[in-house]
Write a protein that holds these residues in place. Structure first.
Motif, PDB file in Angstrom:
ATOM      1  N   LYS A  40       1.319  -1.522  -0.200  1.00  0.00           N
ATOM      2  CA  LYS A  40      -0.415  -0.077  -0.068  1.00  0.00           C
ATOM      3  C   LYS A  40       0.946   0.562   0.277  1.00  0.00           C
ATOM      4  O   LYS A  40       1.868   1.354   0.351  1.00  0.00           O
ATOM      5  CB  LYS A  40      -0.780   0.018   1.087  1.00  0.00           C
ATOM      6  N   LEU A  41       0.482   2.406  -0.341  1.00  0.00           N
ATOM      7  CA  LEU A  41       1.211   3.610  -0.493  1.00  0.00           C
ATOM      8  C   LEU A  41       0.609   4.437   0.131  1.00  0.00           C
ATOM      9  O   LEU A  41      -0.658   4.595  -0.407  1.00  0.00           O
ATOM     10  CB  LEU A  41       1.629   4.045  -2.145  1.00  0.00           C
ATOM     11  N   LYS A  42       0.724   5.067   0.972  1.00  0.00           N
ATOM     12  CA  LYS A  42      -0.313   6.595   1.645  1.00  0.00           C
ATOM     13  C   LYS A  42       0.938   7.628   1.239  1.00  0.00           C
ATOM     14  O   LYS A  42       1.943   7.915   1.222  1.00  0.00           O
ATOM     15  CB  LYS A  42       0.123   6.464   3.180  1.00  0.00           C
ATOM     16  N   TYR A  43       0.234   8.564   0.705  1.00  0.00           N
ATOM     17  CA  TYR A  43       0.760  10.213   0.962  1.00  0.00           C
ATOM     18  C   TYR A  43      -0.073  10.896   1.855  1.00  0.00           C
ATOM     19  O   TYR A  43      -1.237  10.605   2.386  1.00  0.00           O
ATOM     20  CB  TYR A  43      -0.500  10.647  -0.128  1.00  0.00           C
ATOM     21  N   GLY A  44       0.954  10.863   2.722  1.00  0.00           N
ATOM     22  CA  GLY A  44       0.994  11.235   4.566  1.00  0.00           C
ATOM     23  C   GLY A  44      -0.154  10.133   5.137  1.00  0.00           C
ATOM     24  O   GLY A  44       0.217   8.997   5.272  1.00  0.00           O
ATOM     25  N   PHE A  45      -1.131  10.586   5.614  1.00  0.00           N
ATOM     26  CA  PHE A  45      -2.346   9.679   6.364  1.00  0.00           C
ATOM     27  C   PHE A  45      -3.297   8.476   5.852  1.00  0.00           C
ATOM     28  O   PHE A  45      -3.643   7.955   6.372  1.00  0.00           O
ATOM     29  CB  PHE A  45      -2.348   9.788   7.572  1.00  0.00           C
ATOM     30  N   PHE A  46      -3.268   9.212   4.052  1.00  0.00           N
ATOM     31  CA  PHE A  46      -4.369   8.378   2.784  1.00  0.00           C
ATOM     32  C   PHE A  46      -3.676   6.924   2.821  1.00  0.00           C
ATOM     33  O   PHE A  46      -2.978   8.122   2.025  1.00  0.00           O
ATOM     34  CB  PHE A  46      -4.687   9.708   2.355  1.00  0.00           C
ATOM     35  N   GLY A  78      -9.553   4.828  -2.538  1.00  0.00           N
ATOM     36  CA  GLY A  78      -9.875   5.959  -1.975  1.00  0.00           C
ATOM     37  C   GLY A  78      -9.989   7.246  -2.540  1.00  0.00           C
ATOM     38  O   GLY A  78     -10.727   7.024  -3.594  1.00  0.00           O
ATOM     39  N   ALA A  79     -10.340   8.131  -2.206  1.00  0.00           N
ATOM     40  CA  ALA A  79     -10.185   9.488  -2.931  1.00  0.00           C
ATOM     41  C   ALA A  79      -9.594   9.546  -4.514  1.00  0.00           C
ATOM     42  O   ALA A  79      -9.964  10.236  -4.862  1.00  0.00           O
ATOM     43  CB  ALA A  79     -10.222  10.594  -1.779  1.00  0.00           C
ATOM     44  N   VAL A 236       7.463  17.522  -3.301  1.00  0.00           N
ATOM     45  CA  VAL A 236       7.290  18.878  -3.367  1.00  0.00           C
ATOM     46  C   VAL A 236       6.953  19.385  -2.553  1.00  0.00           C
ATOM     47  O   VAL A 236       6.390  20.288  -1.598  1.00  0.00           O
ATOM     48  CB  VAL A 236       7.042  19.284  -4.304  1.00  0.00           C
ATOM     49  N   VAL A 237       5.092  18.344  -2.305  1.00  0.00           N
ATOM     50  CA  VAL A 237       4.695  18.752  -0.944  1.00  0.00           C
ATOM     51  C   VAL A 237       3.879  17.468  -0.533  1.00  0.00           C
ATOM     52  O   VAL A 237       4.041  16.294  -0.816  1.00  0.00           O
ATOM     53  CB  VAL A 237       3.232  18.829  -1.788  1.00  0.00           C
ATOM     54  N   GLY A 238       4.377  17.124   1.039  1.00  0.00           N
ATOM     55  CA  GLY A 238       4.387  16.025   1.420  1.00  0.00           C
ATOM     56  C   GLY A 238       4.821  14.732   1.094  1.00  0.00           C
ATOM     57  O   GLY A 238       6.168  14.868   1.023  1.00  0.00           O
ATOM     58  N   SER A 239       4.828  13.657   1.090  1.00  0.00           N
ATOM     59  CA  SER A 239       5.899  13.286   1.324  1.00  0.00           C
ATOM     60  C   SER A 239       4.445  11.481   0.469  1.00  0.00           C
ATOM     61  O   SER A 239       3.496  11.505   1.358  1.00  0.00           O
ATOM     62  CB  SER A 239       6.315  12.137   2.344  1.00  0.00           C
ATOM     63  N   ILE A 240       5.519  10.377   0.774  1.00  0.00           N
ATOM     64  CA  ILE A 240       4.560   8.829  -0.300  1.00  0.00           C
ATOM     65  C   ILE A 240       5.310   7.975   1.110  1.00  0.00           C
ATOM     66  O   ILE A 240       6.950   7.831   0.629  1.00  0.00           O
ATOM     67  CB  ILE A 240       4.376   9.545  -1.250  1.00  0.00           C
ATOM     68  N   THR A 241       5.022   6.859   1.435  1.00  0.00           N
ATOM     69  CA  THR A 241       5.479   5.894   1.485  1.00  0.00           C
ATOM     70  C   THR A 241       4.724   4.525   1.490  1.00  0.00           C
ATOM     71  O   THR A 241       3.726   4.582   1.182  1.00  0.00           O
ATOM     72  CB  THR A 241       4.913   6.060   3.402  1.00  0.00           C
ATOM     73  N   MET A 242       5.829   3.884   0.653  1.00  0.00           N
ATOM     74  CA  MET A 242       5.267   2.287   0.883  1.00  0.00           C
ATOM     75  C   MET A 242       5.190   0.785   2.215  1.00  0.00           C
ATOM     76  O   MET A 242       6.311   0.590   2.274  1.00  0.00           O
ATOM     77  CB  MET A 242       6.198   1.935  -0.974  1.00  0.00           C
ATOM     78  N   ASP A 243       4.495   0.528   2.757  1.00  0.00           N
ATOM     79  CA  ASP A 243       4.820  -0.582   2.772  1.00  0.00           C
ATOM     80  C   ASP A 243       4.062  -1.522   2.296  1.00  0.00           C
ATOM     81  O   ASP A 243       3.454  -2.088   2.093  1.00  0.00           O
ATOM     82  CB  ASP A 243       3.752  -0.240   3.957  1.00  0.00           C
ATOM     83  N   LEU A 244       4.711  -3.027   2.634  1.00  0.00           N
ATOM     84  CA  LEU A 244       4.589  -4.329   2.164  1.00  0.00           C
ATOM     85  C   LEU A 244       3.197  -4.521   3.232  1.00  0.00           C
ATOM     86  O   LEU A 244       3.600  -4.322   4.718  1.00  0.00           O
ATOM     87  CB  LEU A 244       6.052  -5.440   2.734  1.00  0.00           C
ATOM     88  N   THR A 245       2.127  -5.246   2.805  1.00  0.00           N
ATOM     89  CA  THR A 245       0.866  -5.912   3.647  1.00  0.00           C
ATOM     90  C   THR A 245       0.737  -7.349   3.046  1.00  0.00           C
ATOM     91  O   THR A 245       0.079  -7.176   4.480  1.00  0.00           O
ATOM     92  CB  THR A 245      -0.425  -4.750   2.993  1.00  0.00           C
ATOM     93  N   SER A 246       1.028  -7.998   2.721  1.00  0.00           N
ATOM     94  CA  SER A 246       0.695  -9.237   2.701  1.00  0.00           C
ATOM     95  C   SER A 246       1.943  -9.865   2.317  1.00  0.00           C
ATOM     96  O   SER A 246       2.094  -9.504   0.692  1.00  0.00           O
ATOM     97  CB  SER A 246      -1.030  -9.333   2.671  1.00  0.00           C
TER      98      SER A 246
END
Length: 259
Positions: A40-46, A78-79, A236-246
């Motif tokens: 999953k990739l998250k932009y901030g908390f989303f 999501g959005a 440039v605005v914010g950050s993105i995190t990628m996490d292994l989920t399964s």
């Protein structure tokens, strides 16, 4: 911005392909048919996007050689799926012994944008045939998906902090180079537990997506599987995190640190 991040992260996973000139042509795969990795990739908390990588059985042969069929799917969530829908698929066919690619395809649907490509690697003539022409190359060159699986199978036990490597890959309009620096070892928490990891810092090009001082970090499990566990990049605005989920059907046991 999400499409650039996914591609760069997958490319950066291939850090050890820089050892190619020192390696034999035959490597032992650390993966097997049936393996699946979900992210999953998250932009901030989303949650912005989801990605799935899997190794499938392949009845097709190339020059008489059996191949692995590797597939990666990425989509917004999501959005983000409402405002900028992405449905991307990348596929590669690699030799079961050398793990070099024979054929690569991509189909990208990003909002109103559509792009597809069929790429053939001719290892006899050292040429790549793609939609935008024919491209000569020297040495080992990959698509980003085959590079990821090749590099997981290379021994990195002698790597040292500060070592920098160059990776050659083909993407859309030619052969490009990505530089990656080994940072060291860290313990990383994830949805699947806490793991000992190898940390890398791939070079990124500033522009509309990345700041001049943006940093991209990648953590790979320090075990026989060498799975990318986590990635983080500043934008440039914010950050993105990628996490292994399964994960599913790994060749080797996944061993989190016991508390």
């Amino acid at each position: 911005m999400k499409k650039y991040f996914v591609i760069i992260v997958l490319l950066s996973i291939t850090f050890s392909a820089a050892f190619c000139q020192e390696m034999a042509n035959i490597v032992t795969p650390v993966f097997k048919v049936g393996e699946q990795l979900n992210y999953k990739l998250k932009y901030g908390f989303f949650t912005a996007a989801e990605a799935n990588l899997r190794v499938e059985e392949c009845t097709r042969k190339f020059d008489g050689h059996p191949a692995f069929h590797i597939v990666a799917d990425g989509k917004t969530a999501g959005a983000f799926d409402v405002f900028y829908k992405v449905r991307n698929r990348y596929e590669t066919y690699v030799d079961q012994n050398t793990l070099l690619p024979y054929f690569y395809t991509e189909n990208r649907h990003e909002a109103s944008y559509r792009h597809s490509d069929n790429v053939t690697f001719d290892h006899g003539d050292d040429k790549i045939k793609a939609a935008k022409g024919v491209f000569p190359y020297k040495g080992k060159v990959f698509d980003f998906l085959s590079a990821y699986y090749f590099s997981r199978s290379i021994d990195v036990s002698k790597i040292k902090i500060g070592d920098t490597f160059d990776l050659k890959y083909f993407l859309e309009d030619g052969v490009h180079t990505l530089s990656i620096t080994y940072v060291g070892k860290e313990k990383v928490e994830s949805d699947l537990g806490t793991f000992n990891c190898l940390k890398f810092n791939p070079t990124i090009i500033p522009g509309r997506v990345f700041r001049k001082d943006s940093k991209l970090y990648l953590w790979i499990t320090d075990d026989n599987n060498r799975i990318p566990l986590k990635a983080h990049v500043e934008l440039v605005v914010g950050s993105i995190t990628m996490d292994l989920t399964s994960v599913k059907d790994l060749k080797y046991p996944l061993n989190p640190i016991r508390n």
